[in-house]
Design a protein around this motif. Sequence first.
Motif, PDB file in Angstrom:
ATOM      1  N   ALA A  12      78.654  18.441  64.655  1.00  0.00           N
ATOM      2  CA  ALA A  12      77.316  18.743  64.675  1.00  0.00           C
ATOM      3  C   ALA A  12      77.031  20.211  64.005  1.00  0.00           C
ATOM      4  CB  ALA A  12      76.825  18.823  66.279  1.00  0.00           C
ATOM      5  N   VAL A  13      77.769  21.115  64.071  1.00  0.00           N
ATOM      6  CA  VAL A  13      77.451  22.145  63.426  1.00  0.00           C
ATOM      7  C   VAL A  13      77.641  22.221  62.099  1.00  0.00           C
ATOM      8  CG1 VAL A  13      78.497  24.523  62.955  1.00  0.00           C
ATOM      9  CG2 VAL A  13      78.558  23.662  65.463  1.00  0.00           C
ATOM     10  N   LEU A  14      78.360  21.053  61.179  1.00  0.00           N
ATOM     11  CA  LEU A  14      78.636  21.211  60.173  1.00  0.00           C
ATOM     12  C   LEU A  14      77.445  19.930  59.417  1.00  0.00           C
ATOM     13  CD1 LEU A  14      82.489  20.659  59.775  1.00  0.00           C
ATOM     14  CD2 LEU A  14      81.073  22.625  59.272  1.00  0.00           C
ATOM     15  N   ASP A  15      76.655  19.453  60.354  1.00  0.00           N
ATOM     16  CA  ASP A  15      75.618  18.397  59.840  1.00  0.00           C
ATOM     17  C   ASP A  15      74.307  19.212  59.128  1.00  0.00           C
ATOM     18  OD1 ASP A  15      73.799  16.604  59.444  1.00  0.00           O
ATOM     19  OD2 ASP A  15      73.426  15.937  61.610  1.00  0.00           O
ATOM     20  N   PRO A  16      74.314  19.023  57.915  1.00  0.00           N
ATOM     21  CA  PRO A  16      73.319  19.660  57.072  1.00  0.00           C
ATOM     22  C   PRO A  16      72.028  19.169  57.762  1.00  0.00           C
ATOM     23  CG  PRO A  16      74.183  17.984  55.762  1.00  0.00           C
ATOM     24  CD  PRO A  16      75.071  17.965  57.119  1.00  0.00           C
ATOM     25  N   ALA A  17      71.703  18.117  58.353  1.00  0.00           N
ATOM     26  CA  ALA A  17      70.412  17.639  58.738  1.00  0.00           C
ATOM     27  C   ALA A  17      70.188  17.450  60.219  1.00  0.00           C
ATOM     28  CB  ALA A  17      70.212  16.190  58.182  1.00  0.00           C
ATOM     29  N   ASP A 233      74.255  17.249  48.529  1.00  0.00           N
ATOM     30  CA  ASP A 233      73.445  18.061  47.426  1.00  0.00           C
ATOM     31  C   ASP A 233      74.573  18.702  46.249  1.00  0.00           C
ATOM     32  OD1 ASP A 233      71.103  17.466  48.852  1.00  0.00           O
ATOM     33  OD2 ASP A 233      70.979  19.556  49.847  1.00  0.00           O
ATOM     34  N   THR A 234      75.051  17.680  45.736  1.00  0.00           N
ATOM     35  CA  THR A 234      76.153  17.930  44.495  1.00  0.00           C
ATOM     36  C   THR A 234      75.170  17.333  43.246  1.00  0.00           C
ATOM     37  OG1 THR A 234      77.588  16.096  44.784  1.00  0.00           O
ATOM     38  CG2 THR A 234      78.381  18.330  45.745  1.00  0.00           C
ATOM     39  N   LEU A 235      74.058  17.096  43.416  1.00  0.00           N
ATOM     40  CA  LEU A 235      73.167  16.775  42.235  1.00  0.00           C
ATOM     41  C   LEU A 235      71.823  17.221  42.730  1.00  0.00           C
ATOM     42  CD1 LEU A 235      71.466  13.987  43.155  1.00  0.00           C
ATOM     43  CD2 LEU A 235      73.703  12.948  43.146  1.00  0.00           C
ATOM     44  N   SER A 236      70.988  17.145  41.449  1.00  0.00           N
ATOM     45  CA  SER A 236      69.419  17.381  41.657  1.00  0.00           C
ATOM     46  C   SER A 236      68.854  16.139  41.098  1.00  0.00           C
ATOM     47  CB  SER A 236      69.126  18.513  40.927  1.00  0.00           C
ATOM     48  OG  SER A 236      69.717  19.736  41.359  1.00  0.00           O
ATOM     49  N   VAL A 237      67.747  15.784  41.535  1.00  0.00           N
ATOM     50  CA  VAL A 237      66.761  14.611  41.172  1.00  0.00           C
ATOM     51  C   VAL A 237      65.600  15.163  40.253  1.00  0.00           C
ATOM     52  CG1 VAL A 237      65.407  12.597  41.787  1.00  0.00           C
ATOM     53  CG2 VAL A 237      67.790  13.182  42.962  1.00  0.00           C
ATOM     54  N   ALA A 245      56.911  17.922  35.939  1.00  0.00           N
ATOM     55  CA  ALA A 245      58.262  17.767  36.339  1.00  0.00           C
ATOM     56  C   ALA A 245      58.648  18.530  37.525  1.00  0.00           C
ATOM     57  CB  ALA A 245      59.370  17.922  35.072  1.00  0.00           C
ATOM     58  N   THR A 246      59.295  18.020  38.539  1.00  0.00           N
ATOM     59  CA  THR A 246      59.907  18.708  39.753  1.00  0.00           C
ATOM     60  C   THR A 246      61.191  18.203  40.123  1.00  0.00           C
ATOM     61  OG1 THR A 246      58.926  16.869  41.232  1.00  0.00           O
ATOM     62  CG2 THR A 246      57.562  18.767  40.710  1.00  0.00           C
ATOM     63  N   THR A 247      61.968  19.249  40.275  1.00  0.00           N
ATOM     64  CA  THR A 247      63.297  18.989  40.585  1.00  0.00           C
ATOM     65  C   THR A 247      63.518  19.261  42.321  1.00  0.00           C
ATOM     66  OG1 THR A 247      63.962  19.955  38.578  1.00  0.00           O
ATOM     67  CG2 THR A 247      65.687  19.872  40.265  1.00  0.00           C
ATOM     68  N   HIS A 248      64.426  18.505  42.631  1.00  0.00           N
ATOM     69  CA  HIS A 248      64.528  18.238  43.972  1.00  0.00           C
ATOM     70  C   HIS A 248      66.406  18.102  44.551  1.00  0.00           C
ATOM     71  CE1 HIS A 248      60.458  17.354  44.529  1.00  0.00           C
ATOM     72  NE2 HIS A 248      60.623  16.616  43.566  1.00  0.00           N
ATOM     73  N   ARG A 249      66.662  18.674  45.367  1.00  0.00           N
ATOM     74  CA  ARG A 249      67.885  18.303  45.973  1.00  0.00           C
ATOM     75  C   ARG A 249      67.632  16.798  47.010  1.00  0.00           C
ATOM     76  NH1 ARG A 249      72.649  20.033  43.602  1.00  0.00           N
ATOM     77  NH2 ARG A 249      72.785  22.345  43.686  1.00  0.00           N
TER      78      ARG A 249
END
Length: 254
Positions: A12-17, A233-237, A245-249
């Motif tokens: 749970a501590v490691l959960d990014p969401a 999150d090892t890429l961007s969209v 143009a917008t960039t998102h994780r």
Amino acid sequence: MDERMNDLDRLAVLDPARDREPSPMEWARAEAFVERVISGSAESVTRPPMRRWLFAGAAATALGAVAAVAVPALVPGATERAVASWTAQPTARTGDQVLPQAQACAANGVAGETVAKASDVLLAEQRGEATLLIQRKGGTIVECLMVGDGDGAASMSLIDEAAIVAPQAGTVNLETMSSYGDGDDQWSNIVGLAAPDVTAVEVRLDNGTLVKASVKGGWWAAWWPGAEGGEVDTLSVIVHAGSAATTHRPSSLP
């Protein structure tokens, strides 16, 4: 880390969401799936983003809260052919051009077995020997990655067609993001809905690779060799709409 914590506490501590509240659309999808489970009609589930699937015959497990079924995996040799022939720039295909692959996707058992028509294909792209499809299958939208005319396939259901809500203008959402296999044969995919005014989507991996996604029929999709689809999150969209143009994780996309 506190040694008194059990394994679930540590995860749970490691959960990014862990502090993220699901959107109304995500709640609606979850409730619809629970209803299908209760009625005995559920075969798969819409996945939260950033799942990593591991295949064992016809079974699959996912890194996430709920497991789902995605069958079959690419047959031996098909993955190598797909990865070896992959291109960062896809070639768009019509439903008529990929009808053999669409028919194989329709008959593979994911979300039931149906017979595909060219009009069922919402998005189709070719990268080397592999064809990625987003298509209708009964009342469900499914994704299939086919090699050749359909002799090898990986497939999963994405969402009930009746539950689709187009993203706000200039934006996209994330329906699924996953990786398959291991070693040199590992590959990743990413799929989402796109607003009508979105003209292009690119996936930029953190190693610098730029992958052009396909955008058609209210969907965007891409696949590539590598493990990033199963990582956080090892890429961007990069989303293009008009001159903007917008960039998102991935974690920031609905």
